[in-house]
Design a protein around this motif. Sequence first.
Motif, PDB file in Angstrom:
ATOM      1  N   GLU A 139       0.865  -1.171   0.000  1.00 39.41           N
ATOM      2  CA  GLU A 139       0.000   0.000   0.000  1.00 39.41           C
ATOM      3  C   GLU A 139       0.901   1.219   0.000  1.00 39.41           C
ATOM      4  OE1 GLU A 139      -3.323   2.260   2.711  1.00 39.41           O
ATOM      5  OE2 GLU A 139      -3.141   0.090   2.887  1.00 39.41           O
ATOM      6  N   GLN A 141       1.195   5.471  -0.355  1.00 41.82           N
ATOM      7  CA  GLN A 141       0.574   6.787  -0.312  1.00 41.82           C
ATOM      8  C   GLN A 141       1.629   7.782  -0.767  1.00 41.82           C
ATOM      9  OE1 GLN A 141      -0.369   6.963   3.818  1.00 41.82           O
ATOM     10  NE2 GLN A 141      -2.336   5.911   3.552  1.00 41.82           N
ATOM     11  N   ARG A 156      -2.046  10.387  -3.956  1.00 41.34           N
ATOM     12  CA  ARG A 156      -2.441   9.053  -4.413  1.00 41.34           C
ATOM     13  C   ARG A 156      -2.305   8.068  -3.266  1.00 41.34           C
ATOM     14  NH1 ARG A 156       0.407   9.385 -10.259  1.00 41.34           N
ATOM     15  NH2 ARG A 156      -1.193  10.692 -11.180  1.00 41.34           N
ATOM     16  N   ASP A 157      -3.235   7.132  -3.225  1.00 43.28           N
ATOM     17  CA  ASP A 157      -3.231   6.078  -2.205  1.00 43.28           C
ATOM     18  C   ASP A 157      -3.743   4.812  -2.886  1.00 43.28           C
ATOM     19  OD1 ASP A 157      -3.444   4.437  -0.011  1.00 43.28           O
ATOM     20  OD2 ASP A 157      -4.679   5.796   1.173  1.00 43.28           O
ATOM     21  N   GLN A 158      -2.830   3.869  -3.157  1.00 36.14           N
ATOM     22  CA  GLN A 158      -3.207   2.655  -3.880  1.00 36.14           C
ATOM     23  C   GLN A 158      -2.419   1.462  -3.377  1.00 36.14           C
ATOM     24  OE1 GLN A 158      -2.418   4.113  -7.989  1.00 36.14           O
ATOM     25  NE2 GLN A 158      -4.445   3.243  -8.441  1.00 36.14           N
ATOM     26  N   GLN A 159      -3.013   0.291  -3.612  1.00 35.71           N
ATOM     27  CA  GLN A 159      -2.264  -0.941  -3.434  1.00 35.71           C
ATOM     28  C   GLN A 159      -1.600  -1.256  -4.763  1.00 35.71           C
ATOM     29  OE1 GLN A 159      -4.399  -4.304  -1.964  1.00 35.71           O
ATOM     30  NE2 GLN A 159      -4.817  -3.347   0.015  1.00 35.71           N
ATOM     31  N   ILE A 160      -0.315  -1.515  -4.695  1.00 35.48           N
ATOM     32  CA  ILE A 160       0.445  -1.806  -5.913  1.00 35.48           C
ATOM     33  C   ILE A 160       1.025  -3.207  -5.792  1.00 35.48           C
ATOM     34  CG2 ILE A 160       2.357  -1.092  -7.387  1.00 35.48           C
ATOM     35  CD1 ILE A 160       1.973   1.732  -6.285  1.00 35.48           C
ATOM     36  N   PHE A 181       0.431   4.755 -11.380  1.00 36.04           N
ATOM     37  CA  PHE A 181       0.735   5.365 -10.084  1.00 36.04           C
ATOM     38  C   PHE A 181       1.798   6.464 -10.220  1.00 36.04           C
ATOM     39  CE2 PHE A 181       2.700   5.652  -5.867  1.00 36.04           C
ATOM     40  CZ  PHE A 181       1.569   5.817  -5.085  1.00 36.04           C
TER      41      PHE A 181
END
Length: 184
Positions: A139, A141, A156-160, A181
């Motif tokens: 995860e 951010q 941005r806040d994502q699971q990569i 991302f």
Amino acid sequence: MRKFAFILTLLFVAGAAFAQTDTQQSSSSQQTQTQSQTPPPDQPKDKKKDKKKKGQDDAINAEEFSDRVTDNVMRDLKDGLEGHMERLVLSVFDDNQMDGYLQFEDQIEQFFNKYDAFRIHYRIIQNSVEGGKGIAVVEMQMEAVPRTGSAPQLRRDQQIRFELERGKKGWKIVDFRPRDFFMP
């Protein structure tokens, strides 16, 4: 009475001179102690930093994929972004194994040209091995401040999902999803 005042003045001056001499001696001995604690130039100044760097190198060059490998790769990525060091960011990616690496390299260059400062937080959610590749779900951010100041700050806040392979230079990222991302 004048003799008494003269004697008091003399004692005061002598006391001040003694205090100044004592302070200079104390300062001199502190400098000597500091100099004696400084290692010679041919020896490392901070063994902890050397051990930490060695530990990072060991993790990146480890035979088996682990949380420590992922953490070291992510830390280099974070340090590269926050330090605005394009070369360090690109060093965590395998230019020979990653599909579309040249396009990605251009994308990172544009990203650095558009944004002046980055703040990155990451948390490793999962690590696994699939067919000789290390798979890390992280995860991430990110906050980015634009150079112009007129555009709003990027968040941005994502699971990569990162895929890593061990090559000649240790574990490197060979793919990640979503690819947008790091889009400018």
